[in-house]
Structures are given as structure tokens and as C-alpha cells.
Design an enzyme around this catalytic site. Sequence first.
Site, mmCIF file in Angstrom:
data_model
loop_
_atom_site.group_PDB
_atom_site.id
_atom_site.type_symbol
_atom_site.label_atom_id
_atom_site.label_comp_id
_atom_site.label_asym_id
_atom_site.label_seq_id
_atom_site.Cartn_x
_atom_site.Cartn_y
_atom_site.Cartn_z
ATOM 1 N N ASN A 163 0.816 -1.229 0.000
ATOM 2 C CA ASN A 163 0.000 0.000 0.000
ATOM 3 C C ASN A 163 0.845 1.271 0.000
ATOM 4 O O ASN A 163 0.379 2.330 -0.427
ATOM 5 C CB ASN A 163 -1.015 -0.002 1.155
ATOM 6 C CG ASN A 163 -0.374 -0.054 2.517
ATOM 7 O OD1 ASN A 163 0.784 -0.430 2.639
ATOM 8 N ND2 ASN A 163 -1.120 0.306 3.537
ATOM 9 N N GLU A 263 4.103 -3.333 12.638
ATOM 10 C CA GLU A 263 3.015 -2.373 12.423
ATOM 11 C C GLU A 263 1.947 -3.156 11.669
ATOM 12 O O GLU A 263 2.092 -3.467 10.495
ATOM 13 C CB GLU A 263 3.525 -1.175 11.624
ATOM 14 C CG GLU A 263 2.588 0.001 11.699
ATOM 15 C CD GLU A 263 1.898 0.249 10.389
ATOM 16 O OE1 GLU A 263 0.674 -0.054 10.323
ATOM 17 O OE2 GLU A 263 2.542 0.713 9.446
ATOM 18 N N CYS A 297 -3.325 1.439 6.747
ATOM 19 C CA CYS A 297 -3.603 0.867 8.079
ATOM 20 C C CYS A 297 -4.205 1.901 9.012
ATOM 21 O O CYS A 297 -4.778 1.538 10.035
ATOM 22 C CB CYS A 297 -2.316 0.339 8.708
ATOM 23 S SG CYS A 297 -1.629 -1.017 7.794
ATOM 24 N N GLU A 471 7.953 3.314 14.854
ATOM 25 C CA GLU A 471 8.792 3.641 13.704
ATOM 26 C C GLU A 471 8.808 5.148 13.511
ATOM 27 O O GLU A 471 7.963 5.861 14.066
ATOM 28 C CB GLU A 471 8.235 2.957 12.456
ATOM 29 C CG GLU A 471 8.182 1.455 12.603
ATOM 30 C CD GLU A 471 8.003 0.765 11.266
ATOM 31 O OE1 GLU A 471 6.878 0.783 10.748
ATOM 32 O OE2 GLU A 471 8.999 0.232 10.751
HETATM 33 C C1 SIN Z 1 0.304 1.939 6.619
HETATM 34 O O1 SIN Z 1 -0.762 1.954 6.056
HETATM 35 O O2 SIN Z 1 0.806 0.878 6.982
HETATM 36 C C2 SIN Z 1 1.110 3.198 6.869
HETATM 37 C C3 SIN Z 1 0.322 4.426 6.809
HETATM 38 C C4 SIN Z 1 1.150 5.680 7.004
HETATM 39 O O3 SIN Z 1 2.353 5.618 7.269
HETATM 40 O O4 SIN Z 1 0.573 6.743 6.908
#
Ligand code: SIN
Length: 489
Positions: A163, A263, A297, A471
Amino acid sequence: MASTSALGLKDPSLVRTQAYIGGKWVDAKEGGTIKVTNPATEEELGTIPEMGLAETKEAIEAAATAFKTWSKTTAKHRHDILKKFFGLMQEHQDDLARLITLENGKPLAEAKGEHAYSASFIEWFAEEAVRTYGETIPSPFPNIRNVVIKQPIGVVSILTPWNFPSAMITRKLGAALAAGCTAVIKPPAETPFSALALVELATRAGVPPGVINVVTTQANISEVGREMCENVAVKKVSFTGSTPVAKMLYGLAAGTLKKVSIEAGGNAPFIVFDDADIDAAVAGAIICKFRGTGQTCVCANRIYVQSSVYADFASRLAEKVAAFKVGNGLDKDTTHGPLIHDRAVEKVERHVEDALAKGAQLVHGGKRLPGAGSFFAPTVLADVPADALVNAEETFGPLAALTRFETEEEVLRLANATSVGLAGYFFSRDVGRVWRVAEALEVGMVGTNTGVISQAVIPFGGIKESGLGREGGHGIEEYMNTKYIAFGL
Ligand code: SIN
């Protein structure tokens, strides 16, 4: 098949179709390949090697050998190389953004946004490299002096999702390189070209052979993933992806007690209280829910709106969603791209059908779009019941599921009724409520009066089954060991 030379890059040598081990671009030992396709057109973009256990062991060995020298370089040296890498990423930003759009489908403007986010991790960690301070601790004993130093942890296995084909690589790799670690990366089979182009630029910036290695795989993912987690030479595993896969990798890494950063999935609540600025809440929901066509996410998954502003919010949200232009990310009018593949479309379809069957109302969209590519119409559902599937698991697609609530206590109960806790959002202008709700939400990251939280400088990560570790921000710590040294006088 569209040949890789036809990908339209200004610098075609950024299109790498081989994996990278010990400083060499290589094919799979058994010659197998994986097709990479554009999710907007279903056209083949090119192929990458289908690697397995043998190549993974080789990559880990190369990283372990390179660690002996890379870990001894000065922090300033690593800072300078990372700064050069950042500069090269900026110089090639148009090509890198184009690659993101081609393999992931997100519109070019959004891909440029991801590129900027991705490069910001390299810039941030270049500057973190020179600040990996230790400390001295006053001793209770007169003849002892206490010193604490930080040392790179060793070889790191990096497993990333499709993604964010670029930013999820740099968020991990930037920290690893800055700390003095070496890496083996397994990029997603759906979006490997961004990762490989980044490695090409890292080598141009002066990252020595063996410090970064890339193993590409699809069919052999189980054996490659297992080796990356179990091999004794690997000292840390960093993974971004789904919670079930995270649990499996965590279990594999436990055998050798490796340090792990995870994550994993979210199921973010997005709450609109009746004292909110409704225009701001609608704008926040649009970006938070539909960024990446709902495939992040941290996307809002469950949208709770207080009764007295419910109808107003729902109609304003639906009006904005109706104005989206869904299509190929390379077309300049496109605001939202495809989903990554047909399985992703099926999941959104399942969530919509389930909610409607349980009594939800269709406000907008609701079906897959005809023709080539994995497109689903951006959808708004109202009056989604508590027992709908969409409330239990993240949709990872363009479905805004609205539920009405009456009180703060009720909505906090609903928002926290999930096994995961990555991000949560709410809109309110009452300062007391802002503190109360921010503290009460069971998540690692909260957006109050904003739908955008992602930056390189923040501690990104979740609680509950959304992950371990942080992170970005001070995330370099996750790639270092703390060593205490007692000096006797
Ligand atoms: C993710 O969807 O895993 C990361 C989203 C983000 O860093 O904004």
C-alpha cells in the site's frame, strides 16, 4: 506485455527487474519469474525473480559479512551517504512517483505525496544517525564510573506491504542504515519496482555492496519469510502488514528471541461530536477514509457521528464522495485509483453486502466498477449496525460506514470494542472533551480535529494487536542495542 523500457521513466535504468544480493543484480537460481501488473489496466509492467530459500540464505550471509565493516563506519559517514540518497530521491522524484502509480494504482498527485513522505524518512534518519547518544550515570560506588553506549543491532529483515511501495521501505531501511545495521528486504510481489529503484539510488549514493539486499518472491513466500525470521544471523525483524501474518512472523522470530517491530492492522474509529466544525470533520473524513482508496492501516474504518449532526454530516460527506473521479492514476483528472487486486475488491463487496443485509442504508456507490482493473465505487453507508463485519475488521477499501451515537460514554465503548488499536480520530471543539477522548481511545496514535497524522518525525505505531515498537521519530532506537560499561578506577 508492456516492456519495462516502456514504463515512461526519464531514467529507465531505475527500472530494475532483478533482485539484489551482495552488491549484484541477480536472477533466481531456478530461473523463475513473477509477473507484476498495473492494477488500473491489468497490463503487465514487467517481471521480477521468484526466489527461494537458497537466495534468502545468500542474502543474509551477504548482509552479515557487510555488517562487519558497515557497523564500524562513523555516524557522520552514514549521515553523509543517507543525505546523498535523499538528494538522489529528490532528483528522481517524478520517476519514483510514476513507478508508485504504475504498480500500486494511486493517483500521481498522491504518489508524489508518498514519495515526499518516503524521502522524508531518509532525511530524518540521516539526521538521527549523528544523535545516537549514549549516557553517563552517576554511580553509588566511589570507584566505578558508569557509561552507556548504543551499538547497531546487526542484520535486519525487512518485510513490507504494497500500500506504500516506497515509504514503508524507507521508514525501516533509513533507520537501519543510520544505526549501522545491514538489511535483507522482501518487498511485496505486487509492488517491487519502487523498492528496487530505491536500492539502485542507494547504491549510487555510496551504500556499499552487501549492506542492502533484496529478495523477491511470491510462491515461495512461506519459506523466505520463515528464513528471514529464524536465521540466527538475523538480529531483528521489522514487518508492516496484516495482524495474522504479524502473529505468525512474531512466533517464528521468538525461537531466537529476536527484536521485533510490527506495524499491523488497524480498525480506526473516526468520531464526530455535535460540537465539531462539520466542514473540517467532513474534510478530515474524506482524506482519512479515502487516502490510498481506503488502503492504509490508519484509514478511518468505523465512522461514528453524534445524532444531532448525523444527517448533515452524512449528506455533506456523500456530496464530496460523489464528486470523486475514479480511474487510472496516470490520468490527470483521477482523484482515486483502483484497489490492488480482485481479492481486495471482493472484501469491500462482502462488507457492503453484509452491512446492507443487516439493515444499513446505501447512500452512495456500493458496487464494483465494470471494465479492466480492480475498481470499486467509493461508497457511503448509513445506519451501519454494530454487528456488521465492517465494524469487526478493517475493510481496506473505499467504504465509509456511518453509525449514529448519543453520548461520549457510548461512543468510547464502541470505539474501543476491538482487538486492535493503531490510530483513532475525533472532531470536537470542547477542550475538556478533546483531552478526555484522546486519553480514553485505546490506540497508539490519535488525530484530534485532523484526519492526517502521518509524518516521519512522529512515533508511528499501535497498541493491542496493532503492533509492537515505534517507527519514525526516535525509531532508530529499535535498531540499536544498549550496552552498559562499568569502569573501575
Ligand atoms: C500503513 O498503512 O501501513 C502506513 C500508513 C502511514 O504511514 O501513513
